[in-house]
Enzyme design. Structure first.
Site, PDB file in Angstrom:
ATOM      1  N   ILE A   1       1.672  -4.031  22.180  1.00  0.00           N
ATOM      2  CA  ILE A   1       0.083  -3.696  21.848  1.00  0.00           C
ATOM      3  C   ILE A   1       0.287  -2.460  21.247  1.00  0.00           C
ATOM      4  CG2 ILE A   1      -2.204  -3.917  22.671  1.00  0.00           C
ATOM      5  CD1 ILE A   1      -1.106  -5.609  25.044  1.00  0.00           C
TER       6      ILE A   1
ATOM      7  N   ASN B   1       9.709   5.573  26.378  1.00  0.00           N
ATOM      8  CA  ASN B   1      11.070   5.664  26.770  1.00  0.00           C
ATOM      9  C   ASN B   1      12.214   4.905  26.251  1.00  0.00           C
ATOM     10  OD1 ASN B   1      10.444   3.490  28.141  1.00  0.00           O
ATOM     11  ND2 ASN B   1      10.666   4.492  30.294  1.00  0.00           N
ATOM     12  N   LEU B   2      11.534   3.761  25.475  1.00  0.00           N
ATOM     13  CA  LEU B   2      12.320   2.750  24.777  1.00  0.00           C
ATOM     14  C   LEU B   2      13.067   1.609  25.958  1.00  0.00           C
ATOM     15  CD1 LEU B   2      13.815   4.253  21.692  1.00  0.00           C
ATOM     16  CD2 LEU B   2      11.612   3.232  22.071  1.00  0.00           C
TER      17      LEU B   2
ATOM     18  N   TYR C   1       1.673  -6.083  40.039  1.00  0.00           N
ATOM     19  CA  TYR C   1       1.474  -5.798  38.558  1.00  0.00           C
ATOM     20  C   TYR C   1       0.012  -5.424  38.785  1.00  0.00           C
ATOM     21  CZ  TYR C   1      -0.116  -6.543  33.991  1.00  0.00           C
ATOM     22  OH  TYR C   1      -0.823  -6.273  32.507  1.00  0.00           O
TER      23      TYR C   1
ATOM     24  N   PHE D   1      -6.953  -9.524  28.684  1.00  0.00           N
ATOM     25  CA  PHE D   1      -6.529 -11.004  29.135  1.00  0.00           C
ATOM     26  C   PHE D   1      -5.196 -11.429  28.487  1.00  0.00           C
ATOM     27  CE2 PHE D   1      -9.759 -12.585  31.940  1.00  0.00           C
ATOM     28  CZ  PHE D   1     -10.664 -11.309  32.172  1.00  0.00           C
TER      29      PHE D   1
ATOM     30  N   LEU E   1       4.166 -16.894  27.691  1.00  0.00           N
ATOM     31  CA  LEU E   1       4.280 -18.377  27.070  1.00  0.00           C
ATOM     32  C   LEU E   1       4.328 -18.853  25.702  1.00  0.00           C
ATOM     33  CD1 LEU E   1       3.660 -21.395  28.182  1.00  0.00           C
ATOM     34  CD2 LEU E   1       1.052 -20.956  28.198  1.00  0.00           C
TER      35      LEU E   1
ATOM     36  N   ILE F   1       7.233 -25.675  32.509  1.00  0.00           N
ATOM     37  CA  ILE F   1       5.744 -25.389  32.709  1.00  0.00           C
ATOM     38  C   ILE F   1       5.896 -24.874  34.209  1.00  0.00           C
ATOM     39  CG2 ILE F   1       3.740 -26.256  33.046  1.00  0.00           C
ATOM     40  CD1 ILE F   1       4.488 -28.289  30.773  1.00  0.00           C
TER      41      ILE F   1
ATOM     42  N   ARG G   1      -5.648 -19.507  30.879  1.00  0.00           N
ATOM     43  CA  ARG G   1      -5.837 -18.236  30.523  1.00  0.00           C
ATOM     44  C   ARG G   1      -6.555 -17.925  29.238  1.00  0.00           C
ATOM     45  NH1 ARG G   1      -3.857 -18.225  34.805  1.00  0.00           N
ATOM     46  NH2 ARG G   1      -1.972 -17.172  35.735  1.00  0.00           N
TER      47      ARG G   1
ATOM     48  N   GLY H   1       2.960 -15.531  42.125  1.00  0.00           N
ATOM     49  CA  GLY H   1       1.864 -14.581  41.746  1.00  0.00           C
ATOM     50  C   GLY H   1       1.048 -14.973  40.766  1.00  0.00           C
TER      51      GLY H   1
HETATM   52  N1  UDP Z   1       4.170 -19.914  31.474  1.00  0.00           N
HETATM   53  C1  UDP Z   1       5.015 -21.175  31.795  1.00  0.00           C
HETATM   54  N2  UDP Z   1       5.988 -21.114  31.260  1.00  0.00           N
HETATM   55  C2  UDP Z   1       6.796 -20.168  30.835  1.00  0.00           C
HETATM   56  C3  UDP Z   1       6.108 -18.866  30.875  1.00  0.00           C
HETATM   57  C4  UDP Z   1       4.593 -18.945  31.177  1.00  0.00           C
HETATM   58  O1  UDP Z   1       4.348 -22.194  32.522  1.00  0.00           O
HETATM   59  O2  UDP Z   1       8.023 -20.177  30.595  1.00  0.00           O
HETATM   60  C5  UDP Z   1       2.745 -20.025  32.139  1.00  0.00           C
HETATM   61  C6  UDP Z   1       2.504 -19.035  33.271  1.00  0.00           C
HETATM   62  O3  UDP Z   1       2.784 -19.500  34.755  1.00  0.00           O
HETATM   63  C7  UDP Z   1       0.946 -18.521  33.042  1.00  0.00           C
HETATM   64  C8  UDP Z   1       0.698 -18.904  31.645  1.00  0.00           C
HETATM   65  O4  UDP Z   1       1.772 -19.489  31.275  1.00  0.00           O
HETATM   66  O5  UDP Z   1      -0.078 -19.430  33.892  1.00  0.00           O
HETATM   67  C9  UDP Z   1       0.706 -17.600  30.771  1.00  0.00           C
HETATM   68  O6  UDP Z   1       1.759 -16.794  31.240  1.00  0.00           O
HETATM   69  P1  UDP Z   1       2.255 -15.480  30.473  1.00  0.00           P
HETATM   70  O7  UDP Z   1       3.560 -15.010  31.253  1.00  0.00           O
HETATM   71  O8  UDP Z   1       2.301 -15.689  29.116  1.00  0.00           O
HETATM   72  O9  UDP Z   1       1.204 -14.288  30.949  1.00  0.00           O
HETATM   73  P2  UDP Z   1       0.430 -13.913  32.245  1.00  0.00           P
HETATM   74  O10 UDP Z   1      -0.828 -14.828  32.496  1.00  0.00           O
HETATM   75  O11 UDP Z   1       1.398 -14.058  33.351  1.00  0.00           O
HETATM   76  O12 UDP Z   1      -0.041 -12.488  31.977  1.00  0.00           O
END
Ligand code: UDP
Length: 340
Positions: free
Chosen positions: A12, A32-33, A150, A182, A203, A220, A234, A296
């Site tokens: 971002i 810091n790369l 986080y 988001f 995702l 998933i 999301r 989480g």
């Molecule tokens: N997700 C998934 N498989 C993956 C990566 C993510 O099912 O390989 C799901 C994850 O559990 C969440 C949604 O996709 O419900 C978005 O996850 P992402 O890591 O992209 O962003 P976050 O919501 O964690 O910031």
């Protein structure tokens, strides 16, 4: 204007820097790369020439931050640097608090010493934790009860900013804004920078990597959530819209005030809906298997963007999921190995 951008070599941050440089501003990137990319810095240099300075430094290095703020005569800090993976934060909570909270404090100390009093901070919807469905969509006054390190580390730094803005006897008070992002997706239209996380955990890029043949399938994470199709929901906001929100926020910075806004499109998409969109956009079958829940992860998070629309006249331009995915796909096809 003259900006210091922490995390400017990241996903971002690099998009924000590009926009600032395209608009003629002067930008000092501190990164810091560890998660950022030298290739992103190269793209910024190509866009900004001498208006871009790059410092490879850690947020913990207060003295270097002070020097940069002073020597580059910075007006405003955009603070993107941080660790951002929910799952990783469950395994490495200390790292998350050190980087996201202690790192922010180091930056704020450097700003105080040098008299730089304007900061926009990348916060997150993860600070809301797991609100009940009745609380959806999320407004800025939804109680913040994060359920992972986080979200907690980001909320802690929000609280630090809030406290500093309210500091009594402060002759030069802080102006701070937290933008609670988001899920961010998509890339620069000219494909100069894009999304490249190592390891990739998000995702949309994972679905697209399957389409590219770089992974065998998507897993998933959980199909038994209390959501319409059982998978997590999301709110996906395009990175260019998010950058617009930062530019709008610049005009809303007010001395001695901590202000916050949600940045999302106001609509949730399930993991299955995202997968279907990736299939449509790429024309690839993208095999998917059902796996266990990821620790989480809240079931559903999507924004009520009324406040940012009302206060800053911001409105998401990218509201169609297929368009957002197409933007991410364009970058990924042009850069199948990211910045490597
Ligand atoms: N997700 C998934 N498989 C993956 C990566 C993510 O099912 O390989 C799901 C994850 O559990 C969440 C949604 O996709 O419900 C978005 O996850 P992402 O890591 O992209 O962003 P976050 O919501 O964690 O910031």
């Amino acid at each position: 204007m003259r900006f210091l951008v922490t995390g400017g070599a990241g996903y971002i941050g690099s998009h924000a820097c590009l926009r600032l440089l395209d608009d003629g501003h002067v930008v000092t990137v501190v990164d810091n790369l560890v998660r950022g990319h030298r290739g992103a810095v190269d793209a910024l240099r190509a866009a900004g020439g001498a208006r871009l300075a790059f410092l490879e430094a850690d947020l913990a290095d207060t003295a270097t931050l002070e020097r940069a703020l002073r020597d580059d005569r910075i007006d405003t800090v955009l603070h993107f640097a941080g660790l951002t993976n929910v799952g990783e934060s469950m395994e490495q909570p200390l790292e998350y608090h050190r980087t996201n909270c202690a790192g922010g404090i180091s930056l704020l100390q450097a700003m105080k010493t040098t008299g730089v009093r304007r900061i926009i901070f990348s916060s997150t919807a993860a600070t809301y934790g797991e609100p009940p469905q009745s609380a959806m969509p999320l407004t800025e006054s939804t109680p913040q009860c994060p359920i992972n390190p986080y979200g907690r580390s980001k909320l802690q730094f929000e609280e630090v900013l809030r406290g500093e803005c309210a500091a009594l006897k402060e002759s030069s008070p802080l102006a701070a804004i937290a933008l609670r992002y988001f899920n961010v997706a998509g890339a620069d239209a000219k494909e100069r920078v894009g999304e490249d996380h190592r390891p990739e955990t998000h995702l949309i890029p994972i679905c697209l990597q399957v389409a590219l043949g770089a992974r065998p399938h998507l897993t998933i994470y959980g199909n038994d959530y209390e959501t319409p199709d059982g998978t997590c929901v999301r709110d996906y906001v395009h990175v260019e819209d998010l950058v617009d929100a930062h530019l709008a926020a610049l005009t809303a910075l007010t001395p001695a005030q901590f202000r916050c806004w949600n940045v999302g499109i106001g609509r949730g998409y399930s993991v299955r809906a995202v997968l279907e969109s990736c299939r449509r956009v790429t024309g690839h079958a993208i095999p998917a298997i059902d796996g266990p829940r990821r620790a989480g992860d809240p079931a559903a998070l999507y924004a009520d963007p009324t406040a940012i629309m009302r206060d800053m006249h911001w409105r998401a331009q990218w509201t169609d999921l297929d368009r957002i995915v197409s933007s991410a796909w364009k970058w990924m096809r042009a850069h199948p190995r990211g910045y490597a």
